[in-house]
Every structure is written in structure tokens, then in C-alpha cells.
Write an enzyme that holds these catalytic residues in place. Structure first.
Site, PDB file in Angstrom:
ATOM      1  N   ASP A   1       0.829  -1.227   0.000  1.00 12.99           N
ATOM      2  CA  ASP A   1       0.000   0.000   0.000  1.00 12.99           C
ATOM      3  C   ASP A   1       0.859   1.273   0.000  1.00 12.99           C
ATOM      4  OD1 ASP A   1      -1.753  -2.049   0.636  1.00 12.99           O
ATOM      5  OD2 ASP A   1      -2.799  -0.931   2.181  1.00 12.99           O
TER       6      ASP A   1
ATOM      7  N   GLU B   1     -11.752  -1.058   1.495  1.00 16.80           N
ATOM      8  CA  GLU B   1     -10.476  -0.646   2.072  1.00 16.80           C
ATOM      9  C   GLU B   1      -9.936   0.635   1.438  1.00 16.80           C
ATOM     10  OE1 GLU B   1      -8.476  -4.153   3.753  1.00 16.80           O
ATOM     11  OE2 GLU B   1      -8.326  -4.728   1.651  1.00 16.80           O
TER      12      GLU B   1
HETATM   13  C1  FRU Z   1      -4.835  -3.218   1.909  1.00 20.80           C
HETATM   14  C2  FRU Z   1      -4.684  -3.487   3.380  1.00 20.80           C
HETATM   15  C3  FRU Z   1      -5.096  -2.280   4.196  1.00 20.80           C
HETATM   16  C4  FRU Z   1      -4.280  -2.438   5.446  1.00 20.80           C
HETATM   17  C5  FRU Z   1      -3.008  -3.084   4.946  1.00 20.80           C
HETATM   18  C6  FRU Z   1      -2.407  -4.079   5.874  1.00 20.80           C
HETATM   19  O1  FRU Z   1      -3.882  -3.878   1.124  1.00 20.80           O
HETATM   20  O2  FRU Z   1      -5.428  -4.617   3.758  1.00 20.80           O
HETATM   21  O3  FRU Z   1      -6.482  -2.236   4.441  1.00 20.80           O
HETATM   22  O4  FRU Z   1      -4.069  -1.196   6.048  1.00 20.80           O
HETATM   23  O5  FRU Z   1      -3.322  -3.715   3.724  1.00 20.80           O
HETATM   24  O6  FRU Z   1      -1.283  -4.679   5.316  1.00 20.80           O
END
Ligand code: FRU
Length: 481
Positions: A75, A328
Site C-alpha cells: 500500500d 479498504e
Molecule cells: C490493503 C490493506 C489495508 C491495510 C493493509 C495491511 O492492502 O489490507 O487495508 O491497512 O493492507 O497490510
């Protein structure tokens, strides 16, 4: 749209705006999300892509470059201001990524349990095809953040050289779980921020002086707690200003509908079928399928002070009850269309988080309305804006265990983030069995009136440079120190 035989019509949404503080929650309904399959081709050879090219991310080559040899990268977000401008600071572009050590003895799928926020910088006038991002290390000192694991968020340049890093403070209690991944004791999660300073000179960018403040924990009414559901989601803060409400700062985040897991009952509004639709499901049918386990929402909060250290929850702006369990990394993207501000809510979701009877790809989903809180119209009538190439006629899978007869690129990318100009960046997860942990080629979507199309004239057949997150606003000059 003309109905597809055998499929229901989507729900009618007005796009009408409501007061951000009111309790109207827009619904991404089963009738809406059923349009994903209505628009998918049932006749493709098994394992081909069944989705329209307009919403399919072009194929990432298997021999993609590794962004950094020492850390996996997933991310990612840019340094921004309150209007989602991407800031060049004193001649440097700066991006923030979740990172995990590639050499610590755990695999890519264990990254979530070991996540830290790292940063990269690159000269603003760099050639995105040739010049690598320089890795600056972790943003926060070891042990300094709230929680023991840092999950996604957003970073805003404030007055002068002050930055606010909004993040998810995740706390795992089971060390075995951190190393092995999965099972174990559910983590705590809160939304936090750290106020610190950014410094730039001819060698690059550094940060220091961070002061961490815990901002929000789920209330159990609007937003589900860990006690109500060990698999709850409460994360991914993104703050912004709304030109319709000057002086206020809002935050969207990922949540789940409050209440004990398994006790939710799907309602007619969650299904959203038009009266008399011959292809509608009944509420009883949907409830007996177990679809009530999936209760994603996009939360809204408003800052109570200028320092952004105190926040109040507002009701969710979108729910996906009985449709999907995870919405997300939500973001608000405001675009002027015909002299009017249209609000696009983008959020990423997975194939494995869909409710019983629903099917869609890993990718980014979009919704358009006249305000931050509005009766959002799902983009392309379904919600799907851009997905990884997938044969939706086959059952859903997860990136850890894909089967060989599916499209080898169904998990090619995730965590798509829509930047100014419709540029969509994401990270590479699994390209034909080659695991990623690096940024994807950036792609471009053109959208208006809630309809989007992948721009295949951008880059090479639609694939731009890897990790292309250009800035569109300069602060502090061009780099004269
Ligand atoms: C998206 C996610 C987010 C979280 C992170 C954890 O890829 O699931 O929602 O903050 O990755 O690794």
C-alpha cells in the site's frame, strides 16, 4: 442501461447530497453489485478474462522490476495537501509505503504482521522510466508508534515543514502469529496520527520529531469492535477538506457495520431490487445464504479542532451489507464536471470478501455523488472501476492459493489508488505465480458521469511507468537549499 437477461436491474440512486452530519448511509446493494456479473462474458474459455476491457487493468509483465531489494512494498500514498494535490517538496517527490523486511525469514504473505511505514523520494524532474525511487527507511523510530504494527494511512503537508502522518495502529498480541501469519489472537486497531517535520536538502528527504496521538477507536454502534468480531476492519484513514463545507476537515476510513458478527440481518435496502423485478432475490433467501456475515462500510469522521487531534464519528457514508466485507483504503476524489463538483468515493476490495451469491474481482471500486454524503451511484452501474484480469465464471480464490486454471493475473495487483489526472497506482501481488512486493505500472482511467474506461493509449498499451506517482503542486521551490 439495457437489462441483461437473467439479471436484476441495478438500484436507482439519486446522487443527491445530504448534510455530512446527517444519518443517510448510501447502500452498495446486491442489485448494484450483481451488475458485475451481468456485464461479465459467460462464454470465455476457462481462465481468460471475462470482464469488459474498460474495467480491466492491462496485463503486468512477469519480469517486472524489483523496486527495492531489502523491503517488500505494498500500500502506497503520496505526500498530499487537504485537496489531494500531490506535493513536490523542495524539488523532491515523496511517497509512503507499507514495507516489510525481505530478509527476516517470513514470506510475502506474512507482511501484514510485520508492516511498517517506509518512505521513498526522487527528484521531481526524474525520468520515471529510468530513475529509481530512493528508499529513506522507516518514517518512525522503532517502537515509537502506537501499536506494534503500522498499517495504511495518508500523509499531509501542514504549515511550513510540518507533516501529519495518519495511520492505522495495529497491535498483535501473538508473536507466533506475527511470524507464521493467520490464526492467533485478534489484533487491536485504532486510527492514529503523528505530527512531525520534513527536511530536504540536496541529498534527499528526512523526517523527525514525531509526536503520536491516538485519534479513534471503534464505538461498537456505527463501527464494529474487535469484541464484536475478531475479524473486524477499522483502518486506512484519509483526511480531506470539502469545498462545500469550508473550515472543516473530514476523514474517511474502512469499517464494518457495528454489532456482533453473525447477528446482522440483511434488509430490503441492502438488496436494493426494484419492485416487481423478476430476477430479484428475497430477503429470506439472502439471509439463509449467510450473506449477513459481510458488512463492510466506509466511515466518516470530522475533526473537532484545528490541530486535528480530536475527532468525532459521523455515520458511515456507504455500506456494503450482505454484499462485501471489506471496503479498504477509501478516498474522496473531487472532479469538476460541467461546472459542478462531483464527489468520487474510491475504495479497494477483494474477490474473497464478497458475500454468498456475489462475485467480483480484486480491484478498485468507485461511487459518484453530489457531496461527501450522498446517495452514491456505483460507477459503471456496478461499482467496479478497475479490476485485475479474472474469469469471473470460476469461483473466487485468494492470492495465497490461486489455482492454475484461473487467469494467472487475477491477483496481479491490489491497493489501487486514484491520483490526480486519473492515474491509478497499485502494488504487484502475484503475476502468473511470480510474487510481487513492488509497485505496479501506473495505469490511467478516464471517467465522467460515473462511467470509466481504461486509457489504453497511455504508456505502452495502457501500462505507464512502474511506481509512477507524479506530483502536481510544488512547495518550497525547485530545490535551492
Ligand atoms: C490493503 C490493506 C489495508 C491495510 C493493509 C495491511 O492492502 O489490507 O487495508 O491497512 O493492507 O497490510
Amino acid at each position: 442501461p439495457a437489462p441483461t437477461p437473467g439479471f436484476p436491474l441495478p438500484t436507482e440512486h439519486t446522487q443527491e447530497a445530504f448534510d455530512p452530519a446527517s444519518d443517510f448511509t448510501s447502500k452498495w446493494t446486491r442489485a448494484d453489485a450483481k451488475q458485475i456479473m451481468a456485464q461479465s462474458d459467460p462464454t470465455v474459455a476457462p481462465g481468460e478474462n471475462s470482464m469488459s476491457p474498460d474495467v480491466t487493468m492491462p496485463e503486468i509483465p512477469e519480469d517486472f522490476p524489483t523496486m527495492n531489494e531489502d523491503v517488500w512494498v505494498w500500500d502506497t500514498w503520496s505526500l498530499t495537501d487537504e485537496n489531494a494535490n500531490q506535493i513536490s517538496y523542495k524539488g523532491w517527490d515523496v511517497i509512503f509505503s507499507l514495507v516489510a523486511d525481505r530478509h527476516a525469514g517470513y514470506g510475502f504473505d506474512q507482511r501484514h504482521w510485520n508492516a511498517r511505514i517506509g518512505y521513498f523520494f526522487r527528484k521531481t524532474n526524474a525520468d520515471p522510466a529510468k530513475d529509481k525511487w530512493n528508499y529513506g527507511g522507516h518514517v518512525f523510530a522503532d517502537g515509537a508508534s502506537i501499536g506494534n504494527t503500522e498499517w495504511s494511512g495518508s500523509t499531509r503537508l501542514m504549515q511550513g515543514n510540518q507533516v501529519n502522518v495518519f495511520y492505522t495502529a495495529t497491535t498483535f498480541y501473538d508473536i507466533a502469529e506475527r511470524n507464521a501469519g493467520g490464526g492467533g489472537i485478534a489484533p487491536d486497531a485504532s486510527i492514529a496520527k503523528a505530527l512531525g517535520k520534513i527536511h530536504a536538502d540536496e541529498n534527499g528527504v528526512t523526517f523527525d520529531g514525531f509526536k503520536h496521538t491516538n485519534l479513534l477507536e471503534p464505538d461498537g454502534e456505527m463501527y464494529q469492535t474487535k469484541e464484536q468480531n475478531p475479524g473486524f476492519a477499522f483502518r486506512d484513514p484519509y483526511t480531506f477538506a470539502d469545498p462545500a463545507h469550508p473550515g472543516k476537515t473530514f476523514m474517511v476510513f474502512e469499517g464494518n457495520t457495528g454489532g456482533t458478527r453473525g447477528e446482522y440481518e440483511c434488509k430490503p435496502e441492502d438488496l436494493g431490487y426494484r419492485p416487481g423485478d423478476a430476477n430479484a432475490e428475497s430477503v429470506d433467501e439472502v439471509n439463509s445464504s449467510g450473506a449477513y456475515y459481510q458488512t463492510a462500510n466506509v466511515g466518516l469522521a470530522v475533526a473537532d479542532n484545528k490541530d486535528l487531534t480530536k475527532w468525532s464519528f459521523l455515520p458511515p457514508i456507504l455500506s456494503a451489507n450482505c454484499v462485501n466485507d471489506q471496503t479498504e483504503r477509501p478516498q474522496i476524489f473531487i472532479q469538476n464536471e460541467g461546472g459542478k463538483n462531483k464527489y468520487y468515493l474510491f475504495t479497494i476490495s477483494h474477490q474473497f470478501t464478497y458475500a454468498a451469491g456475489m462475485r467480483g474481482p480484486d480491484g478498485v471500486y468507485g461511487f459518484v455523488g453530489d457531496g461527501v454524503r450522498s446517495d452514491y451511484q456505483p460507477m459503471n452501474n456496478s461499482g467496479l472501476a478497475l479490476g485485475s484480469p479474472t474469469d469471473l465464471n470460476l469461483p473466487s480464490e485468494s492470492p495465497e492459493a490461486p489455482t492454475p486454471n484461473q487467469n494467472g493475473r487475477q491477483f496481479q495487483a491490489y491497493s489501487h489508488y486514484v491520483q490526480p489526472g486519473g492515474l491509478v497506482q497499485s502494488f504487484i501481488d502475484n503475476v502468473n505465480g511470480v510474487r510481487g512486493g513492488s509497485l505496479s505500472p501506473t495505469v490511467k482511467i478516464n471517467f465522467r458521469d460515473g462511467i470509466s474506461q481504461v486509457d489504453r493509449s497511455f504508456g505502452q498499451d495502457g501500462l505507464g511507468p512502474f511506481g509512477y506517482l507524479p506530483t502536481n503542486l510544488r512547495v518550497g521551490g525547485e530545490g535551492h537549499y
